[in-house]
Write a protein that holds these residues in place. Structure first.
Motif, PDB file in Angstrom:
ATOM      1  N   GLY A  70       0.615  -1.146  -0.010  1.00 20.49           N
ATOM      2  CA  GLY A  70       0.394   0.056   0.216  1.00 20.49           C
ATOM      3  C   GLY A  70       0.663   1.204   0.369  1.00 20.49           C
ATOM      4  N   ARG A  71       2.104   1.161  -0.240  1.00 15.81           N
ATOM      5  CA  ARG A  71       2.821   2.942  -0.968  1.00 15.81           C
ATOM      6  C   ARG A  71       3.138   3.137  -1.599  1.00 15.81           C
ATOM      7  N   GLU A  72       2.300   4.557  -1.696  1.00 21.49           N
ATOM      8  CA  GLU A  72       2.369   5.528  -2.599  1.00 21.49           C
ATOM      9  C   GLU A  72       3.745   5.081  -2.898  1.00 21.49           C
ATOM     10  N   VAL A  73       4.052   5.661  -4.314  1.00 25.94           N
ATOM     11  CA  VAL A  73       5.503   5.723  -5.807  1.00 25.94           C
ATOM     12  C   VAL A  73       5.139   6.817  -6.660  1.00 25.94           C
ATOM     13  N   GLU A  74       6.696   7.237  -6.093  1.00 22.77           N
ATOM     14  CA  GLU A  74       7.033   8.214  -7.445  1.00 22.77           C
ATOM     15  C   GLU A  74       8.102   7.680  -8.345  1.00 22.77           C
ATOM     16  N   ALA A 108       8.284  12.797  -3.180  1.00 19.71           N
ATOM     17  CA  ALA A 108       8.411  11.979  -2.663  1.00 19.71           C
ATOM     18  C   ALA A 108       8.695  11.784  -1.044  1.00 19.71           C
ATOM     19  N   ALA A 109      10.009  13.031  -1.317  1.00 19.82           N
ATOM     20  CA  ALA A 109      10.179  13.018   0.498  1.00 19.82           C
ATOM     21  C   ALA A 109       8.897  13.907   0.974  1.00 19.82           C
ATOM     22  N   LEU A 110       8.986  14.530   1.043  1.00 19.83           N
ATOM     23  CA  LEU A 110       7.818  15.337   1.882  1.00 19.83           C
ATOM     24  C   LEU A 110       6.630  14.808   2.345  1.00 19.83           C
ATOM     25  N   HIS A 111       5.860  13.680   0.964  1.00 22.58           N
ATOM     26  CA  HIS A 111       4.922  12.862   1.578  1.00 22.58           C
ATOM     27  C   HIS A 111       5.215  11.250   1.711  1.00 22.58           C
ATOM     28  N   GLY A 112       6.689  11.113   2.082  1.00 24.71           N
ATOM     29  CA  GLY A 112       6.563   8.844   2.766  1.00 24.71           C
ATOM     30  C   GLY A 112       6.572   8.728   1.208  1.00 24.71           C
ATOM     31  N   VAL A 114       7.622   6.171  -1.645  1.00 28.38           N
ATOM     32  CA  VAL A 114       8.467   5.610  -2.326  1.00 28.38           C
ATOM     33  C   VAL A 114       9.190   6.510  -3.883  1.00 28.38           C
ATOM     34  N   LEU A 115      10.623   5.884  -3.876  1.00 29.74           N
ATOM     35  CA  LEU A 115      11.231   6.680  -4.855  1.00 29.74           C
ATOM     36  C   LEU A 115      11.915   6.126  -5.671  1.00 29.74           C
ATOM     37  N   LEU A 134      21.031  14.103  -1.890  1.00 28.01           N
ATOM     38  CA  LEU A 134      19.638  13.482  -1.513  1.00 28.01           C
ATOM     39  C   LEU A 134      19.831  12.029  -0.613  1.00 28.01           C
ATOM     40  N   LEU A 135      20.370  11.067  -1.693  1.00 30.27           N
ATOM     41  CA  LEU A 135      20.481   9.628  -1.092  1.00 30.27           C
ATOM     42  C   LEU A 135      21.261   9.217   0.359  1.00 30.27           C
ATOM     43  N   GLU A 136      22.252  10.131   1.050  1.00 32.09           N
ATOM     44  CA  GLU A 136      23.296  10.534   1.447  1.00 32.09           C
ATOM     45  C   GLU A 136      22.781  10.665   3.501  1.00 32.09           C
ATOM     46  N   ASN A 137      22.272  11.355   2.904  1.00 35.75           N
ATOM     47  CA  ASN A 137      22.158  13.711   3.557  1.00 35.75           C
ATOM     48  C   ASN A 137      20.478  13.578   3.995  1.00 35.75           C
ATOM     49  N   ARG A 138      20.173  12.834   2.657  1.00 33.37           N
ATOM     50  CA  ARG A 138      18.273  13.079   2.884  1.00 33.37           C
ATOM     51  C   ARG A 138      18.317  14.569   2.681  1.00 33.37           C
ATOM     52  N   GLU A 139      18.765  15.457   1.949  1.00 32.18           N
ATOM     53  CA  GLU A 139      18.610  17.017   2.019  1.00 32.18           C
ATOM     54  C   GLU A 139      18.445  17.017   0.786  1.00 32.18           C
TER      55      GLU A 139
END
Length: 145
Positions: A70-74, A108-112, A114-115, A134-139
């Protein structure tokens, strides 16, 4: 492995894979093994990366996992023409004002969600620091702050 099922806010964003693209079909041991591995990664709150020659098969595996949980995807397909603004925000002019619209990576980042990044090997060098941050620091620094 127990994976919590989610009730998606936007059911249209839940993955719907082409089941014929799954290796050996949706009930095969290979598909089940990959889905179990993805479930373990989710339980450990770790990122997962699927590598292989057949992009449609990898996409189908990722979308099947999202469908079952049930995960949303981008989904973002990268190419040599992909720019930084294709990943972050696009500047648009509307009624004589400038506004920024979030692209799928930011959504994807704002709404949790899956990217899924397809074609990572095709990305130009100037995108790699953005993706790495983005992948290492989530920034990801955005144009609108």
């Amino acid at each position: 492995v127990l994976v919590p099922l989610r009730r998606p806010l936007h059911p249209e964003l839940v993955g719907f894979p082409n089941l014929r693209m799954l290796p050996g079909g949706p009930e095969s041991a290979e598909t089940a093994g990959t889905l179990r591995w993805l479930a373990q990664k989710q339980a450990l709150r770790q990122d997962a990366m699927l590598l292989g020659d057949c992009i449609p098969t990898l996409r189908a595996l990722a979308l099947r996992f999202c469908q079952l949980t049930g995960r949303e995807v981008e989904l973002v397909s990268l190419s040599r023409d992909t720019t930084e603004s294709d990943l972050k925000q696009r500047r648009e002019i509307s009624q004589a004002t400038v506004k920024y619209s979030d692209q799928p990576v930011v959504q994807a980042a704002l709404h949790g969600r899956v990217l899924v990044l397809e074609g990572l090997e095709k990305a130009e060098r100037n995108l790699l620091p953005v993706l790495n941050n983005l992948l290492e620091n989530r920034e990801m620094p955005l144009e609108d702050g």
